[in-house]
Design a protein around this motif. Structure first.
Motif, PDB file in Angstrom:
ATOM      1  N   ASN A  93       0.826  -1.210   0.000  1.00  0.00           N
ATOM      2  CA  ASN A  93       0.000   0.000   0.000  1.00  0.00           C
ATOM      3  C   ASN A  93       0.861   1.261   0.000  1.00  0.00           C
ATOM      4  N   GLU A  94       1.980   1.184   0.741  1.00  0.00           N
ATOM      5  CA  GLU A  94       2.892   2.327   0.791  1.00  0.00           C
ATOM      6  C   GLU A  94       3.472   2.614  -0.590  1.00  0.00           C
ATOM      7  N   ILE A  95       3.869   1.550  -1.302  1.00  0.00           N
ATOM      8  CA  ILE A  95       4.419   1.710  -2.649  1.00  0.00           C
ATOM      9  C   ILE A  95       3.373   2.285  -3.600  1.00  0.00           C
ATOM     10  N   ILE A  96       2.138   1.765  -3.514  1.00  0.00           N
ATOM     11  CA  ILE A  96       1.064   2.259  -4.388  1.00  0.00           C
ATOM     12  C   ILE A  96       0.790   3.737  -4.128  1.00  0.00           C
ATOM     13  N   ASN A  97       0.737   4.122  -2.851  1.00  0.00           N
ATOM     14  CA  ASN A  97       0.487   5.524  -2.507  1.00  0.00           C
ATOM     15  C   ASN A  97       1.598   6.435  -3.032  1.00  0.00           C
ATOM     16  N   LYS A  98       2.846   5.985  -2.870  1.00  0.00           N
ATOM     17  CA  LYS A  98       3.980   6.796  -3.344  1.00  0.00           C
ATOM     18  C   LYS A  98       3.971   6.906  -4.868  1.00  0.00           C
ATOM     19  N   MET A  99       3.628   5.802  -5.543  1.00  0.00           N
ATOM     20  CA  MET A  99       3.582   5.826  -7.005  1.00  0.00           C
ATOM     21  C   MET A  99       2.470   6.749  -7.495  1.00  0.00           C
ATOM     22  N   ASN A 100       1.349   6.760  -6.804  1.00  0.00           N
ATOM     23  CA  ASN A 100       0.249   7.663  -7.165  1.00  0.00           C
ATOM     24  C   ASN A 100       0.670   9.124  -6.995  1.00  0.00           C
ATOM     25  N   ARG A 101       1.399   9.409  -5.920  1.00  0.00           N
ATOM     26  CA  ARG A 101       1.887  10.771  -5.702  1.00  0.00           C
ATOM     27  C   ARG A 101       2.882  11.164  -6.786  1.00  0.00           C
ATOM     28  N   LEU A 102       3.728  10.199  -7.170  1.00  0.00           N
ATOM     29  CA  LEU A 102       4.714  10.453  -8.213  1.00  0.00           C
ATOM     30  C   LEU A 102       4.024  10.713  -9.548  1.00  0.00           C
TER      31      LEU A 102
END
Length: 362
Positions: A93-102
């Motif tokens: 979930n952390e990776i998905i959230n960071k990728m969405n922000r990116l």
């Protein structure tokens, strides 16, 4: 090209670290299953002791056993999975959230896990790769914004000059000498605009090219001399001491592309050399390669900027006192790489040297 032993060792280590992460997650799931089975067995034993499950002639009734085991396993398994799945899914979930922000344009976002999890080689590799990507995107965005501002300024300046000079020519109250002077200035500014547009188109062209085509056998030394003659007006106007020191060398390459390399490097040297300074060109035999060096006296390039000057849109001269848009060296680097060559820069003791190493045969 054969892979080096160091590269093979690195790939083996990467595969090992990723496999160990898979094994660790599998063990985690297996432990949850064992825990669910253990809790079910414990519950069954307690129910038997409490008399909920009765036996006939010393044997448990099979129907009741199956019913209770199924019910308890379902409850315990569901609760266990609900709570325990949050642990392995948290980093996902952390990776998905960071990728969405990116993806939304927040290039300052960085991926970071806890100390325990970050110690694992696979997680460390993932974190490093993500943060490197984010940093590169952030730098590219900064360079792109700078380029838009600089390029707009570079385009606006000659357009304003051309408009002003054209208005003066239209007025008609000029001497013949002034008319010639203004016409020459308009021509120079028009050529400047044309050069900037050509650089942008050339960069787009070479960036989209992955295979070297139109390879021919030609005289590299003669090509370098031709590039010098094309820029004669620029270096002669600054009274530059131009030194050409090389014999005749042949090479297999894309002739049109390499011509851009020498024009860009020589033009760059002439641009930054002071009046009455020195520009030196050398072509050296390096076994299976040829090395072309373009050197100029004058201000040095700081060491921290030498790694960036080949990036798109980057300008070492942040004051923009000299003309340029940060595209020329990016084109040079891409063309050299297409020829399986290398380019480097060395700046010190008042001399800046660009060295291009190219294979004689493709």
């Amino acid at each position: 090209m054969k892979k080096t032993p160091q590269l093979n060792i690195k790939k083996i280590k990467e595969k090992t670290s990723r496999m160990s992460l898979t094994i660790a997650l599998s063990i985690f799931v297996f432990i949850i299953l064992l825990a669910a089975i253990g809790l079910t067995a414990l519950g069954l034993w307690l129910l038997t002791k409490a008399g909920v499950i009765v036996d006939i002639n010393g044997e448990l009734q099979l129907g009741q056993v199956i019913l209770f085991m199924s019910l308890i396993s379902l409850i315990i398994g569901g609760v266990s999975v609900f709570f325990s799945s949050r642990l392995p899914l948290k980093p996902v979930n952390e990776i998905i959230n960071k990728m969405n922000r990116l993806a939304a344009g927040d290039f300052k976002t960085r991926l970071k896990f806890g100390d325990t999890m970050s110690a694992h080689p696979a997680v460390k590799e993932l974190t490093t790769s993500f943060n490197t990507m984010a940093e590169e995107l952030e730098n590219t965005e900064l360079l792109r914004n700078d380029f838009i501002n600089n390029f707009s300024h570079e385009f606006k300046t000659p357009i304003v000059s051309i408009t002003g000079l054209a208005n003066l020519l239209e007025s008609g109250n000029l001497t013949e000498e002034q008319r010639v002077q203004y016409a020459r200035a308009i021509r120079e500014e028009s050529m400047r605009l044309s050069s900037m547009a050509s650089n942008v188109l050339n960069l787009t062209k070479v960036e989209n090219q992955t295979i070297l085509t139109d390879v021919s056998h030609f005289n590299l030394s003669e090509q370098v001399r031709s590039a010098v003659l094309l820029l004669e007006e620029k270096w002669s106007s600054k009274n530059i001491d131009l030194q050409l020191d090389f014999d005749e060398y042949m090479i297999e390459a894309n002739e049109e592309m390499l011509k851009q390399v020498w024009i860009n490097l020589i033009d760059n040297a002439v641009k930054f050399v002071p009046r009455c300074g020195t520009v030196e060109l050398e072509v050296l035999d390096a076994g299976e390669n040829l090395c072309v060096k373009v050197s100029n006296t004058g201000s040095e390039i700081p060491s921290e900027k030498q790694e960036k000057i080949f990036a798109k849109f980057y300008q070492a001269d942040e004051s923009h006192a000299t003309q340029g848009n940060g595209i020329g060296l990016a084109i040079v680097k891409k063309i050299v790489e297409l020829h399986n060559g290398e380019i480097s820069v060395n700046s010190g003791n008042g001399i800046t040297t660009f060295a291009v190493m190219l294979p004689k045969k493709q």
